[in-house]
Design an enzyme around this catalytic site. Sequence first.
Site, short mmCIF file in Angstrom:
data_model
loop_
_atom_site.label_atom_id
_atom_site.label_comp_id
_atom_site.label_asym_id
_atom_site.label_seq_id
_atom_site.Cartn_x
_atom_site.Cartn_y
_atom_site.Cartn_z
N ARG A 215 40.40 50.83 44.08
CA ARG A 215 39.84 51.91 43.27
C ARG A 215 38.56 51.39 42.62
NH1 ARG A 215 43.89 55.78 42.85
NH2 ARG A 215 46.04 54.99 42.83
N ARG B 286 45.66 56.85 46.25
CA ARG B 286 45.93 58.24 45.91
C ARG B 286 45.00 58.78 44.83
NH1 ARG B 286 51.67 58.60 45.02
NH2 ARG B 286 51.94 59.21 47.19
N HIS C 77 46.57 46.68 48.85
CA HIS C 77 46.60 46.78 47.39
C HIS C 77 46.26 45.45 46.73
CE1 HIS C 77 48.74 47.66 43.43
NE2 HIS C 77 47.97 48.71 43.59
N TYR D 219 42.38 49.08 30.77
CA TYR D 219 43.61 48.46 31.25
C TYR D 219 43.62 46.99 30.85
CZ TYR D 219 43.99 52.37 34.66
OH TYR D 219 44.08 53.59 35.27
N ARG E 284 56.18 48.25 31.97
CA ARG E 284 55.56 49.36 31.24
C ARG E 284 56.15 50.71 31.61
NH1 ARG E 284 50.78 50.32 33.76
NH2 ARG E 284 51.56 52.27 34.57
N HIS F 14 48.69 46.64 32.47
CA HIS F 14 48.59 46.72 33.94
C HIS F 14 48.77 45.37 34.62
CE1 HIS F 14 46.44 47.64 37.82
NE2 HIS F 14 47.15 48.74 37.69
#
Length: 685
Positions: free
Chosen positions: A376, A406, A436, A469, A565, A593
């Site tokens: 991202r 996504r 990822h 984050y 979290r 995160h």
Amino acid sequence: MNKPTSPYVNRDLSWIEFNRRVLEEAQDPDNPLLERAKFLAIVSSNLDEFMSVRVAGIQDQMKAGYTKRDFTGYTPAGLWKRLMKRTDQMVTEQYRTFREVLRGLAKEGICFRPIEELSAHQLKAVDEYFRDIVFPVLTPMAVDQSRPFPLLRTKELYLSVILGRENMPEEEEPYFAIVQVPSILQRFVSVPGRVNSKKNEFILLEDLIERHINNLFNGYTTIAVDPFRLTRNADLTLNEEGAEDLLEEIEKELRRRRWGLPVRLEYGKGIHPYALQMLKEELELGENLFEIDGPLDLSFLMRFASSLPQYESLHFERIEPVYPQEFDQSDDMFAVIRQEDVLVYHPYESFESVSDFVTEAAQDPDVLAIKMTLYRVSGQSALVQALAMAAESGKQVTVVVELKARFDEERNIAWARQLEKAGCHVVYGLVGLKTHAKITLVVRREQGVLRRYVHVGTGNYNDNTAKLYTDIGLFTAHPVIGADASALFNEVTGYSSPYEWKAFGVAPSDLKQKLFSLIDREKAHAAAGKPAHIIAKMNSLSNQEMIDKLYEASQAGVKIELIVRGVCCLRPGVPGLSSNIRVISIVDRFLEHSRIIYFRNGGEEEVYLSSADWMTRNLTRRIELMCPVFDARLRKMLINVLRLNLDDNKKARELQPNGNYEPVHNELPVLRSQFQAKDIRIWKT
């Protein structure tokens, strides 16, 4: 205490509990008012994604007649009913909180007004705004025999309009039309101040459109105007094996996503019965209807709160990220990393260090190659510009772009095309797997030999989210990590036989088994009477095998502390099952995160950074990375970060055996981990 009927918490019910913890931040009077408004916006955005992906999937199973129970004991139909009940309760609570926040803002001079309360001067101004800006953008869409029901876009706000004519017989059905509230315009409209008033006043765009609705339907009488909003199934269904060009296939799917099957209908309280009947019939939604007592889609509050920076006391105190001191003393980042590994903790330390690392590599004539994963990326990414510059200067630049991230697919497609034009070798990952892992490899020629420099992160290469984050980044020139990094890129970009990782754990090949072996090692230490302790920090824990392995370790006497979290399907504190496991969740101003894993290892402590949560998709369907931290000094820093989280007694909630979360209460001085961490000395020493 009664033992729960299932040893697992359902994933989707656990998610509802997570979003409830976000809502609690909106309800917390200790949080500044405009920050509470932002949390309300996050609750709405979270629910949108949950409905369009998770609930949509459950409804697909129900339509297919699927009745098998999941590992937590729920059938799709039974789970759907519980989710709808809890979601309905949460939305009611959310709007009660919204009204409370509005009352607080009004006392501070920030007011949302009904249009009928505006003065003549204010009405004149908003009417001009409607005439000049809003009216030209609107398109009335009538629905009758010659004009079919329009295709409604997902998550857009619409107005249903019921119309009549003069002398129309009572038994005749009224006319029905739809007007889209244009999302290109701000949802909140600033109103000129009243004479001798310092208040900032606003109206909602849909209220302004309703005031002037007759301008769109001349010759008709308006009977009712009501807001509504549709959420559609947003899950991508790709046939990657049959896709000759993955880029084009995803672009097609994104166009189809806008018109996915309806999942949820939200509408304003008191909607005209004929309007609701028309919507239910046309959208074929008998259930999953939400009547909302207030403005639909509170996600606009995020932009609204950010538009009022002058109200400093109503915002959190700004935390300015500091540039990492290790790099601050030198213009040569490579020289610093050669000398020592460097750990960076965002957002307390600046993401510019990562951008500078790639930019310096792009400009350095001794750098031969740059390889990087992008999952991202922000709108104006310095990283992408640096990679393009490097390729244009003749360096070998390889970028693994994950097109299936996504809701970021369109942006990633744009970056992929830009990088290809600049001469980068762009790879879209492996069929069936999302990439990822977050890693950058720089290959540099130094005195006739090649040296590898690596950055491994727990978060995305995104300068915007790095301010919001909490994430960890590791810079290293360790030769073992460098060799593993090269092997990882070779596996993703080309044909490569399975590699025996020296340092990394890599999903889907061996990460789960590596974690299992590390947990088993703690069990063996406990059996031998040695210290046995695991601390793991992540976003989500839902993989059944992983949970069972942790239960085994707990029963063997291993102390386990989990900082999760979001979703957690493990039940802690159940006698005979998980009595040695404690689970906390921290929801605060920054999104927690980072993924950090600690093993006591009989006194020879080990700490790992990872991109992977302990979910089935991360362990089996994604390319993920777990990297050891070899430097003892940096390991201590990470243990300090974990300890700060575990000692939090202000924002931490502890998971109970029944699946509920309760605030952590103890007699110790108040400790809010995110506020403590901004003092970098606390975790760096």
